[in-house]
Design an enzyme around this catalytic site. Structure first.
Site, short mmCIF file in Angstrom:
data_model
loop_
_atom_site.label_atom_id
_atom_site.label_comp_id
_atom_site.label_asym_id
_atom_site.label_seq_id
_atom_site.Cartn_x
_atom_site.Cartn_y
_atom_site.Cartn_z
N SER A 199 11.00 -1.34 -4.27
CA SER A 199 9.77 -1.07 -5.02
C SER A 199 8.93 -0.10 -4.21
O SER A 199 9.42 0.97 -3.82
CB SER A 199 9.04 -2.37 -5.32
OG SER A 199 7.93 -2.14 -6.16
N THR A 200 7.69 -0.45 -3.88
CA THR A 200 6.80 0.46 -3.18
C THR A 200 7.41 0.90 -1.84
O THR A 200 7.80 0.07 -1.03
CB THR A 200 5.45 -0.22 -2.92
OG1 THR A 200 4.95 -0.73 -4.15
CG2 THR A 200 4.46 0.77 -2.35
N MET A 239 6.56 -4.46 -2.98
CA MET A 239 5.49 -5.42 -3.18
C MET A 239 6.02 -6.62 -3.97
O MET A 239 6.85 -6.47 -4.85
CB MET A 239 4.38 -4.72 -3.97
CG MET A 239 3.03 -5.39 -3.93
SD MET A 239 1.87 -4.53 -5.03
CE MET A 239 2.04 -2.83 -4.47
#
Length: 346
Positions: A165-166, A286
């Site tokens: 993800s991030t 995250m």
């Protein structure tokens, strides 16, 4: 009480600035320290107000958002959340921003009406404030093709599944760059809005010549040398066994672990359909999406790897995976590709 996060809003649209400010004013953990309609104004406010996070419009007249981002990352790294339109051009620019070091990108609403136009942006800003903008994948020279050919996988590996993800844009490029031609098929779930994943896949395919990289399509047969990225939107990516071959499927279902597509959905299908003949890798991100799915893969006998804290932009998903015992190994980003290929016995 924790000190509120100071945010500087940079957007050439007064309407957009007002909507973003309104969304932040509802959050007690955020204080808007200033607004700027262009990078010149923003530069002065950065010096004056010392913001913790900047929200930055991708496209502005004069010096555009990318040019300003480059200066920020080079001269005074501050977590930057890019705000981008959901267009092909906006997606391409957003991917460039992520490769340059932006924390994440938030899609502009298709309509500016309603109080929830920027719902979710405050949460992203809070997370950005606790990130370390200097912790990014180090730029690496492309591996010489002869060296890539010398690297081999264990013959038992039928599939590699990766979730991120991030921070995943740079992390995935780092990992995939270390894989040679004729690697087992690779299926990736990276949290991104629609259009962004298509742009990301094109960029990776241009940069990493050892693999054929594209978005997942429904019913495609997975073969060696291909890497497929789950498309953003309203369908989950899973894998199935059909007539002795692995195929990708795009399925409509409610969000899982708060996401669609979900890493948990992908990893869960790999645990069921491939079992011990797969490798699972969870990267920076995250939240906790992917942790339970990685645990299912480990319980099915598959080797599993989680990125370590020191090399993660956001130590969320891999942290939860480590805490619940889903990861066989917890290692730095720059060692993941070699470690995966070195697993010749289980």
């Amino acid at each position: 009480m924790e000190t509120p996060v100071k945010v500087l809003i940079v957007d050439d649209s007064r309407t957009m600035r007002a909507l973003i400010r309104r969304s932040f004013e509802r959050h007690p953990g955020i204080t808007v320290c200033g607004e700027a309609g262009n990078p010149i104004e923003a530069r002065d406010l950065i010096i004056k107000d010392q913001p913790d996070v900047i929200t930055l419009d991708v496209e502005m007249p004069g010096m555009n958002g990318l040019q300003f981002l480059e200066k920020i990352m080079r001269l005074r790294p501050i977590p930057v959340v890019m705000v981008s339109s959901l267009t092909v051009r906006g997606a391409d620019t957003a991917i460039t921003a992520l490769q340059m070091g932006a924390f994440d990108c938030f899609p502009k609403p298709t309509s500016v009406l309603g109080g929830d136009a920027f719902a979710g942006l405050a949460r992203l800003v809070i997370q950005a404030a606790h990130s370390r903008p200097g912790v990014r994948a180090q730029a690496r020279a492309p591996l010489v093709s002869s060296l890539l050919h010398q690297k081999t996988w264990g013959s038992w590996v039928e599939l590699v599944a990766i979730g991120s993800s991030t921070g995943g844009v740079e992390a995935l490029e780092e990992v995939l760059s270390g894989f040679p031609q004729h690697s087992p098929p690779i299926v990736i779930c990276q949290h991104m809005p629609p259009l962004f994943t298509a742009s990301f896949a094109r960029r990776l395919d241009q940069k990493i010549t050892s693999l054929s990289i594209a978005e997942v399509t429904d019913g495609e047969v997975l073969t060696p040398g291909m890497a497929r990225i789950a498309p953003g939107g309203d369908r989950h990516t899973v894998v199935e066994q059909r007539d002795g071959r692995l195929i990708t499927r795009l399925v409509h279902a409610a969000p899982v672990s708060g996401h669609c597509p979900s890493v948990d959905m992908l990893f869960g299908s790999v645990a069921r359909e491939v079992g011990r003949n797969a490798i699972g890798i969870i990267l920076t991100g995250m939240g906790r999406d992917g942790a339970e799915g990685l645990l299912a893969m480990r319980q099915a006998g598959a080797p599993t790897i989680a990125q370590d804290k020191a090399s993660s932009v956001v130590y969320g998903m891999p942290r939860v995976a480590a805490e619940i015992g889903a990861a066989c190994q917890i290692i730095p980003l720059d060692q993941i590709s070699n470690t995966a290929m070195a697993i010749h016995t289980r």
